[in-house]
Design an enzyme around this catalytic site. Structure first.
Site, PDB file in Angstrom:
ATOM      1  N   GLU A 286       0.828  -1.216   0.000  1.00 32.57           N
ATOM      2  CA  GLU A 286       0.000   0.000   0.000  1.00 32.57           C
ATOM      3  C   GLU A 286       0.863   1.267   0.000  1.00 32.57           C
ATOM      4  OE1 GLU A 286       0.437  -2.310   2.201  1.00 32.57           O
ATOM      5  OE2 GLU A 286      -0.234  -1.782   4.213  1.00 32.57           O
TER       6      GLU A 286
ATOM      7  N   SER B 121       8.589  -8.772   5.335  1.00 35.18           N
ATOM      8  CA  SER B 121       9.354  -8.969   6.573  1.00 35.18           C
ATOM      9  C   SER B 121       9.148 -10.388   7.113  1.00 35.18           C
ATOM     10  CB  SER B 121       8.874  -7.948   7.612  1.00 35.18           C
ATOM     11  OG  SER B 121       7.506  -8.177   7.872  1.00 35.18           O
TER      12      SER B 121
ATOM     13  N   CYS C  37      16.737  -6.677   0.548  1.00 36.52           N
ATOM     14  CA  CYS C  37      16.936  -7.872   1.370  1.00 36.52           C
ATOM     15  C   CYS C  37      18.291  -8.501   1.084  1.00 36.52           C
ATOM     16  CB  CYS C  37      15.819  -8.869   1.112  1.00 36.52           C
ATOM     17  SG  CYS C  37      15.846  -9.462  -0.567  1.00 36.52           S
TER      18      CYS C  37
ATOM     19  N   GLU D 223      17.308  -6.641  11.649  1.00 32.68           N
ATOM     20  CA  GLU D 223      17.307  -6.021  10.326  1.00 32.68           C
ATOM     21  C   GLU D 223      17.045  -4.522  10.479  1.00 32.68           C
ATOM     22  OE1 GLU D 223      14.038  -7.067   7.605  1.00 32.68           O
ATOM     23  OE2 GLU D 223      15.495  -7.011   5.961  1.00 32.68           O
TER      24      GLU D 223
END
Ligand code: NAD
Length: 486
Positions: A178, A228, A283, A377
């Site tokens: 979104e 994620s 990533c 992360e």
């Protein structure tokens, strides 16, 4: 506002959600300006998209694969025709600098190129297994499938799934992030221009409710997810508990092991490019450098390269103001715990774009493996450096991470390179490569908490996920023998 309110794409038409729904602002991260509004659609819109996809599936799946891939030959040419406009859209909604946005479209074209080779690669097998008896394997699509995408690659990640899944005969529902919904609408338009029949590809905009509806829908056979680790786990559990096949790619914490014999220039430029490219929102980005023994000459050079980067020109903003705050907090915390910030991007400001979400490349030395910044992360242009006395210790540090997307080693020694490639706990490893992304026909996919499910999301490894095989045994020869197996 530059763009009109976004609609879903169902049955070959852009349509507003069925129920009145809240709208979310879409920001240009470079300026903070609102450029569009995206609806948070509901489960009813997923129902409508699935009904349309089911209807299209009968005819699309019955076409020979060589006919289906013709769409992707034409579509690839359209991506190349419109590359400037498509790249500009990515920069607007995601903030990427021009070269990074163009690279997404070039990669999308490469993914189409692979899909166009599927008639040769996924052709099945045939063998005479005993005299006059033939076994063959043919691949069939699984049906209506879904692809759920993250914000960091508005075009490339959807293209990880669209060309292969569709070329192999499936019909798809894409749920873009979104935060970056504009590219998905352009993809739908271009696929239609390339001749894709209505209903084969749909876009449903929204957030969690759409993802949950997709995982629960009885007529969706397979769900691919990229995002994620926290959400990957939720999606994997929910989709598989509803007996769907699911491949859910999660987050990462990639380690680069740097040996003292590494080529100084190559290592420094590759490591900085890896940690700062796409503002560290990859990533595959370098996140932890494990410096083995005496590597200060390389670190000094990395610091020079990083300091020379200009925010707004060489590095784009991160996705939201909240992301910038979160990243800055990680740096503050590491500094307070005794780490040394040798390149500090916290105060990056771009003249004329003071409201943009910029943060410059940041390198933090003397971090210890127990610090939060070395474990979690960050998803920003931040590289932490931890030190090790030997390569075995460096690999142990890498292995302790729960993630397992990528790992690399910088060295001139073949023996050390082989040792790291063999022992790193990651699905994609590199030697003297900062971003070891496998290119087609090789497959993209990590290990451990970076991927849930079996198989990979691109290349040859994706064929098994997007198809089911049928094993056929035939005997037309009357003279052929009979035994208990035929
Ligand atoms: P995210 O997990 O927040 O969102 C991904 C998708 O899940 C979005 O479409 C979002 O709308 C949806 N979503 C968010 N919260 C949800 C919830 N509670 N329930 C159901 N759906 C939900 O990820 P992001 O912030 O958009 O993307 C960044 C993350 O993606 C990073 O962790 C990054 O490492 C990862 N990523 C991984 C890969 C890979 O190949 N492993 C590739 C790209 C990005």
């Amino acid at each position: 506002m530059k763009y009109a309110e976004l609609h879903n794409y169902i049955g070959g038409r852009f349509t507003p959600p069925l129920a009145a729904t809240p709208l979310l602002d879409v920001h240009d991260p470079r300026s903070g300006d609102v450029i569009a509004r995206v609806p948070l659609s509901t489960a009813a819109d997923v129902d409508a998209a699935v009904a349309s996809a089911r209807q299209a599936f009968r005819r699309w799946s019955a076409l020979p694969i060589k006919e289906r891939v013709q769409v992707f030959f034409r579509y690839k040419a359209l991506l190349e025709r419109d590359i400037d406009e498509l790249a500009a859209l990515i920069s607007e909604e995601n903030g990427k600098i021009g070269s990074e946005a163009r690279a997404e479209i070039l990669k999308a074209a490469e993914l189409c190129e692979f899909a166009c080779s599927l008639p040769q690669i996924a052709a099945g097998e045939v063998l005479e297994v005993s005299r006059g008896v033939e076994c063959r394997i043919e691949r069939f699509p699984v049906g209506v499938v879904a692809s759920i995408a993250p914000f960091n690659f508005p075009s490339m990640v959807p293209h990880w799934t669209i060309p292969n899944a569709l070329a192999l005969g499936n019909c798809m529902i894409l749920k873009p992030s979104e935060l970056v919904p504009l590219s998905a609408a352009r993809i739908a338009k271009l696929l239609a221009e390339a001749g894709l029949p209505d209903g084969v590809f749909q876009v449903v905009n929204g957030g969690r409710e759409i993802v949950e509806a997709v995982c629960d829908h009885p007529d969706i056979a397979a769900v691919s997810f990229v995002g994620s680790t926290r959400v990957a786990k939720l999606v994997y559990r929910r989709a598989t508990s509803n007996l769907k096949r699911c491949l859910a790619l999660g987050g990462a914490k990639n380690h680069l092991i740097v040996m003292p014999d590494a080529d100084r220039e190559m290592a420094a430029s590759n490591i900085v490019a890896s940690m700062s490219g796409c503002a560290g929102q990859r990533c595959m980005a370098a996140s932890v450098m494990v410096g083995v023994s005496k590597v200060d000459h390389i670190i000094d050079r990395m610091a020079d390269v990083a300091r020379a980067m200009v925010a707004g020109k060489d590095i784009g903003p991160v996705i939201t103001a909240e992301a910038r705050e979160r990243i800055s907090r990680y740096i503050d915390e590491a500094e307070a715990a005794g780490a040394k910030v040798i390149v500090d991007g916290r105060r990056a400001i771009v003249t004329g774009r003071e409201r943009g979400y910029y943060i410059g490349p940041t390198i933090i030395d003397h971090v210890t493996p127990d610090m939060r910044i070395a474990q979690e992360e960050i998803f920003g242009p931040v590289l932490v450096i931890v030190r090790a006395d030997d390569v075995e210790t460096a690999v142990r540090i890498e292995n302790a991470s729960p993630y397992g997307n990528a790992a690399s080693v910088f060295t001139e020694s073949g023996g050390v390179a082989r040792y790291v490639m063999e022992h790193a706990g990651a699905g994609m490893v590199g030697v003297n490569v900062g971003v070891p992304v496998p290119r087609e026909p090789f497959s993209f996919g990590g290990w451990n908490e970076s991927r849930f499910g079996v198989g990979d999301i691109t290349g040859r490894g994706s064929i098994e996920f997007w198809t089911q095989s049928k094993k056929m045994t035939t005997k037309w020869n009357r003279e052929a023998g009979t035994n208990w197996m035929s």
